[in-house]
Design a protein around this motif. Structure first.
Motif, short mmCIF file in Angstrom:
data_model
loop_
_atom_site.label_atom_id
_atom_site.label_comp_id
_atom_site.label_asym_id
_atom_site.label_seq_id
_atom_site.Cartn_x
_atom_site.Cartn_y
_atom_site.Cartn_z
N SER A 269 0.76 -1.15 0.09
CA SER A 269 0.03 -0.06 0.08
C SER A 269 0.78 1.38 -0.05
CB SER A 269 -0.91 0.15 1.23
OG SER A 269 -0.29 -0.17 2.47
N VAL A 270 2.03 1.30 0.75
CA VAL A 270 2.99 2.21 0.75
C VAL A 270 3.53 2.57 -0.37
CG1 VAL A 270 4.77 3.46 1.96
CG2 VAL A 270 2.93 2.30 3.52
N ALA A 271 4.06 1.51 -0.95
CA ALA A 271 4.83 1.69 -2.18
C ALA A 271 3.95 2.15 -3.36
CB ALA A 271 5.62 0.12 -2.58
N SER A 272 2.90 1.71 -3.66
CA SER A 272 2.04 1.98 -4.51
C SER A 272 1.43 3.29 -4.35
CB SER A 272 0.63 1.13 -4.56
OG SER A 272 0.95 -0.41 -4.64
N PHE A 273 1.40 3.88 -3.10
CA PHE A 273 1.22 5.27 -3.14
C PHE A 273 2.33 6.37 -3.40
CE2 PHE A 273 1.00 9.15 -0.31
CZ PHE A 273 -0.12 9.60 -0.72
N VAL A 274 3.47 5.96 -2.75
CA VAL A 274 4.55 6.84 -2.58
C VAL A 274 5.47 6.75 -4.15
CG1 VAL A 274 6.91 7.32 -1.67
CG2 VAL A 274 4.89 6.72 -0.27
N ILE A 275 5.61 5.64 -4.63
CA ILE A 275 6.36 5.72 -5.74
C ILE A 275 5.76 6.38 -6.97
CG2 ILE A 275 7.46 4.06 -7.76
CD1 ILE A 275 9.13 4.07 -5.10
N PRO A 276 4.53 5.98 -7.33
CA PRO A 276 4.07 7.24 -8.46
C PRO A 276 3.90 8.51 -8.13
CG PRO A 276 2.69 5.33 -8.11
CD PRO A 276 3.50 5.23 -6.98
N LEU A 277 3.63 8.81 -6.73
CA LEU A 277 3.81 10.33 -6.31
C LEU A 277 5.15 10.84 -6.60
CD1 LEU A 277 2.26 12.72 -5.14
CD2 LEU A 277 2.83 11.69 -2.81
N CYS A 278 5.92 10.15 -5.97
CA CYS A 278 7.44 10.96 -5.91
C CYS A 278 7.98 11.05 -7.62
CB CYS A 278 8.36 9.79 -5.30
SG CYS A 278 8.28 10.22 -3.40
N ALA A 279 7.49 10.12 -8.55
CA ALA A 279 7.97 10.10 -9.78
C ALA A 279 7.40 11.78 -10.33
CB ALA A 279 7.17 9.10 -10.70
N THR A 280 6.42 12.14 -9.62
CA THR A 280 5.88 13.58 -10.17
C THR A 280 6.68 14.41 -9.36
OG1 THR A 280 3.97 12.54 -10.85
CG2 THR A 280 4.04 14.89 -10.51
N ILE A 281 6.81 14.40 -8.09
CA ILE A 281 7.33 15.65 -7.27
C ILE A 281 8.70 15.49 -6.64
CG2 ILE A 281 4.90 15.86 -6.51
CD1 ILE A 281 5.70 14.67 -3.88
N HIS A 282 9.60 14.47 -6.84
CA HIS A 282 10.74 14.41 -6.23
C HIS A 282 11.84 14.20 -7.38
CE1 HIS A 282 14.24 11.71 -4.41
NE2 HIS A 282 14.14 12.95 -3.95
N LEU A 283 12.29 15.32 -7.70
CA LEU A 283 13.61 15.24 -8.72
C LEU A 283 14.69 15.90 -8.31
CD1 LEU A 283 10.77 15.69 -10.32
CD2 LEU A 283 11.79 16.11 -12.19
#
Length: 388
Positions: A269-283
């Motif tokens: 659940s955490v991986a499925s939430f954080v990974i797609p989100l960080c692909a957008t906001i963490h650069l």
């Protein structure tokens, strides 16, 4: 073969090589044609940059509001903190290392009296509003839309995002190699190119080393928080790193990043939430490249570098990075507005920034997605058993 020619880095390298080869032999009359194109393209960029900011930041913020919760706020805070750490650590490293690399190789040391190519005509295309106005407008509207349910304006912003992404991917990116060719053609014609290429090679080597150091720090922190072996965690995420080297896209690498993150022991659940989100906001990797390239070019141009100015730039850059679309070179296009408005970069410096950035685009993307795994590990420690 078609896949190779479709690669942006390949086309940029060819453009640079042709600009260098032809710059010393091309007739001035023909060279001025490319100078005319560059002048027009520069005006188009200035017109589009505020629209890019509005078109990409508004939906990015609006979409974040749809999943509001403690885990979202924590993830965003950690991602932004990671980006700021990347920016400021790169600033101090660059200020310490780069002056010796560009010593006696500033633009002022180039032989005077060399002519530059001049456009046959220019065309002014004034933007609807300036960059800072676009940023403020985008944040206000984005935050407002994040609080609304089923908003028609949000649907319009998503359509506008698609239009802007289409313009970047199908108009701006394809024309960039021709723009860069014209810049290097002029630099060869005016005698600048050898010095600039010499500095480029040194800068790229330093930036690659800084990427590796950044990843080690991120995973040492993640390992300390979770009491796990940081090197084993990093080794688990390496397939995502190498996949990103090939795709040059955080979004396209999400499936691999997600799979490898789960192998580190993160809950689904955490991986499925954080990974797609960080692909957008963490650069963080992209921020590292941009800050290092900016400082190197400012040193080469003899421009003053003040910590206060750079601190404001890094903070704004960290926010602007959430607007970076998932296409090669997207991050530099999103950042170009504040690079121009806050640091005063002209068309030539913008082209050099783009060239340097794209030359290392795959390494920056790989650093971004691998760092996403470290953030997911920390968030899982905080929320894995609690859920969102």
């Amino acid at each position: 073969m078609k896949k190779i020619f479709d690669n942006l880095l390949f086309r940029v390298v060819i453009a640079i090589a042709l600009g260098i080869l032809l710059g010393s032999v091309i007739p001035e009359a023909i060279g001025n044609i490319f100078a005319t194109f560059n002048g027009l393209f520069d005006q188009l960029l200035k017109f589009l940059i505020p629209l890019i900011i509005v078109g990409l930041i508004i939906p990015a913020i609006a979409k974040l509001g749809n999943t509001a919760g403690k885990m979202l706020l924590t993830t965003v805070a950690i991602a932004y903190g990671s980006t700021l750490f990347s920016g400021f650590s790169t600033y101090f490293a660059s200020i310490s290392i780069f002056p010796s690399l560009v010593e006696n190789q500033t633009v002022s040391t180039i032989e005077e009296g060399r002519k530059s190519l001049t456009p046959y005509f220019t065309l002014e295309i004034p933007p609807f509003f300036d960059v800072m106005g676009a940023l403020v407008f985008a944040f206000l509207i984005g935050i407002g839309l994040s609080r609304l349910q089923n908003s028609k304006l949000a649907e319009v912003s998503y359509d506008f995002e698609n239009i802007i992404s289409f313009i970047i991917e199908k108009v701006i990116i394809p024309l960039l190699p021709l723009f860069i060719f014209g810049i290097f053609l002029d630099m060869t014609y005016s005698g600048k190119v050898i010095m600039i290429l010499n500095v480029f090679v040194k800068i790229i080597g330093v930036i690659f080393a800084l990427h590796i150091i950044l990843l080690l720090i991120q995973y040492i922190i993640a390992g300390a928080v979770t009491k796990k072996n940081p090197f084993k965690l990093l080794a688990t995420m390496l397939p995502a790193y190498f996949t990103a080297l090939g795709t040059q896209s955080s979004a396209a690498t999400i499936p691999v990043t997600l799979a490898q993150a789960k192998k580190t022991g993160i809950s689904d659940s955490v991986a499925s939430f954080v990974i797609p989100l960080c692909a957008t906001i963490h650069l963080a990797g992209s921020t590292l490249k941009i800050v290092a390239c900016v400082i190197a070019l400012m040193l080469m141009q003899g421009m003053p570098i003040e910590f206060g100015q750079m601190a404001g730039f890094i903070c704004m850059l960290g926010v602007t990075m959430i607007a970076a679309p998932g296409v090669p070179g997207g991050a530099i296009m999103a950042a170009l507005g504040i690079i121009t408005s806050m640091l005063g970069f002209n068309a030539e410096n913008q082209a050099l920034m783009i060239s340097l950035y794209i030359a290392m685009d795959s390494f920056g993307t790989a650093c971004n997605v691998t760092g996403d795994g470290a953030i997911a590990i920390v968030v899982d420690k905080l929320f894995g058993k609690k859920g969102s």
